[in-house]
Design a protein around this motif. Structure first.
Motif, PDB file in Angstrom:
ATOM      1  N   GLY A 104       1.119  -1.183  -0.008  1.00 27.66           N
ATOM      2  CA  GLY A 104      -0.256  -0.222   0.064  1.00 27.66           C
ATOM      3  C   GLY A 104       0.930   1.434  -0.217  1.00 27.66           C
ATOM      4  N   ARG A 105       0.275   2.188   0.980  1.00 28.58           N
ATOM      5  CA  ARG A 105       1.309   3.521   0.566  1.00 28.58           C
ATOM      6  C   ARG A 105       0.763   3.909   2.254  1.00 28.58           C
ATOM      7  NH1 ARG A 105      -0.782   7.427  -3.973  1.00 28.58           N
ATOM      8  NH2 ARG A 105      -2.708   6.374  -3.152  1.00 28.58           N
ATOM      9  N   GLY A 106       1.704   4.837   2.281  1.00 29.03           N
ATOM     10  CA  GLY A 106       1.893   5.456   3.700  1.00 29.03           C
ATOM     11  C   GLY A 106       2.495   6.690   3.429  1.00 29.03           C
ATOM     12  N   VAL A 107       2.066   7.510   4.665  1.00 36.05           N
ATOM     13  CA  VAL A 107       2.771   8.875   4.479  1.00 36.05           C
ATOM     14  C   VAL A 107       2.040   9.560   6.153  1.00 36.05           C
ATOM     15  CG1 VAL A 107       0.715  10.148   4.100  1.00 36.05           C
ATOM     16  CG2 VAL A 107       3.364  11.419   3.897  1.00 36.05           C
ATOM     17  N   TYR A 108       3.854  10.017   6.776  1.00 33.28           N
ATOM     18  CA  TYR A 108       3.156  10.384   8.168  1.00 33.28           C
ATOM     19  C   TYR A 108       4.064  12.051   7.850  1.00 33.28           C
ATOM     20  CZ  TYR A 108       4.211   5.950  10.208  1.00 33.28           C
ATOM     21  OH  TYR A 108       4.744   4.175  10.337  1.00 33.28           O
ATOM     22  N   PHE A 109       2.811  12.846   9.158  1.00 35.10           N
ATOM     23  CA  PHE A 109       2.896  14.525   8.548  1.00 35.10           C
ATOM     24  C   PHE A 109       2.444  14.746  10.653  1.00 35.10           C
ATOM     25  CE2 PHE A 109      -1.443  12.879   7.365  1.00 35.10           C
ATOM     26  CZ  PHE A 109      -1.999  13.806   7.966  1.00 35.10           C
ATOM     27  N   PRO A 110       3.244  16.082  10.947  1.00 36.63           N
ATOM     28  CA  PRO A 110       2.682  16.683  11.918  1.00 36.63           C
ATOM     29  C   PRO A 110       1.055  17.448  12.593  1.00 36.63           C
ATOM     30  CG  PRO A 110       3.980  18.599  11.372  1.00 36.63           C
ATOM     31  CD  PRO A 110       3.714  16.761   9.986  1.00 36.63           C
ATOM     32  N   ASP A 111       0.219  17.307  12.830  1.00 30.81           N
ATOM     33  CA  ASP A 111      -0.725  18.193  12.988  1.00 30.81           C
ATOM     34  C   ASP A 111      -0.345  19.883  14.129  1.00 30.81           C
ATOM     35  OD1 ASP A 111      -0.852  17.629  15.797  1.00 30.81           O
ATOM     36  OD2 ASP A 111      -3.569  17.275  16.130  1.00 30.81           O
ATOM     37  N   PRO A 112      -1.302  20.797  13.883  1.00 28.47           N
ATOM     38  CA  PRO A 112      -0.962  21.956  14.138  1.00 28.47           C
ATOM     39  C   PRO A 112      -0.634  21.103  15.748  1.00 28.47           C
ATOM     40  CG  PRO A 112      -3.451  21.602  13.516  1.00 28.47           C
ATOM     41  CD  PRO A 112      -2.210  20.215  13.090  1.00 28.47           C
ATOM     42  N   SER A 113      -0.679  20.433  16.518  1.00 26.48           N
ATOM     43  CA  SER A 113      -0.264  20.792  18.036  1.00 26.48           C
ATOM     44  C   SER A 113       1.022  19.495  18.147  1.00 26.48           C
ATOM     45  CB  SER A 113      -1.329  19.866  19.121  1.00 26.48           C
ATOM     46  OG  SER A 113      -3.025  21.257  19.109  1.00 26.48           O
ATOM     47  N   GLY A 114       1.696  18.779  16.855  1.00 26.21           N
ATOM     48  CA  GLY A 114       2.075  17.757  16.647  1.00 26.21           C
ATOM     49  C   GLY A 114       1.978  16.607  17.322  1.00 26.21           C
ATOM     50  N   HIS A 115       1.158  16.318  17.248  1.00 26.29           N
ATOM     51  CA  HIS A 115       0.793  14.869  17.098  1.00 26.29           C
ATOM     52  C   HIS A 115       1.487  13.930  15.825  1.00 26.29           C
ATOM     53  CE1 HIS A 115      -1.889  15.145  20.939  1.00 26.29           C
ATOM     54  NE2 HIS A 115      -2.126  16.260  20.477  1.00 26.29           N
TER      55      HIS A 115
END
Length: 126
Positions: A104-115
């Motif tokens: 599959g495909r996957g990606v990681y990224f931060p939300d505005p609070s750093g999660h």
């Protein structure tokens, strides 16, 4: 067994900003504000209840979302359009890349609070 996760509270610097960020990225609706919570309802009726808390008390958590290929395309395009940093790995050592785990495909990224947010199109081990 009939036990199901119903909701979880996500501590945020600004509950509305964080709820809108996730809802916008994933094409979800924001529910009616209830007390200190701004809910985002997922397809399986689990609610993510965003609550404003002092930034110093926020412990970054990880939230992974299983999405369709079309949903991944739309969300990933939005991540790029908004200039959000993204990575192929949770340790942020592979910037501006996605992964292809389990076909599959996957990606990681931060939300505005750093999660740490993660989108995957296939469950791990699947």
């Amino acid at each position: 067994m009939s036990v199901e996760l119903n909701h979880t509270i996500i501590h945020s610097r600004d509950n509305r900003e964080s709820a809108e960020f996730l809802a916008d990225l994933l094409g979800l609706e924001i529910g009616t504000e209830w007390g200190p919570f701004i809910p985002v309802v997922l397809a399986n009726d689990i609610t993510l209840d965003f609550a404003t808390t002092p930034e110093a008390s926020i412990t970054p958590q990880h939230y992974a979302f299983l999405v369709s290929e079309a949903e991944f395309d739309a969300a990933f395009a939005r991540i790029q359009e908004l200039g959000i940093a993204y990575y192929a790995d949770p340790h942020m050592k592979l910037p501006r890349e996605i992964n292809h785990h389990d076909g599959g495909r996957g990606v990681y990224f931060p939300d505005p609070s750093g999660h740490g947010m993660e989108l995957i199109t296939r469950p791990y081990g699947g």
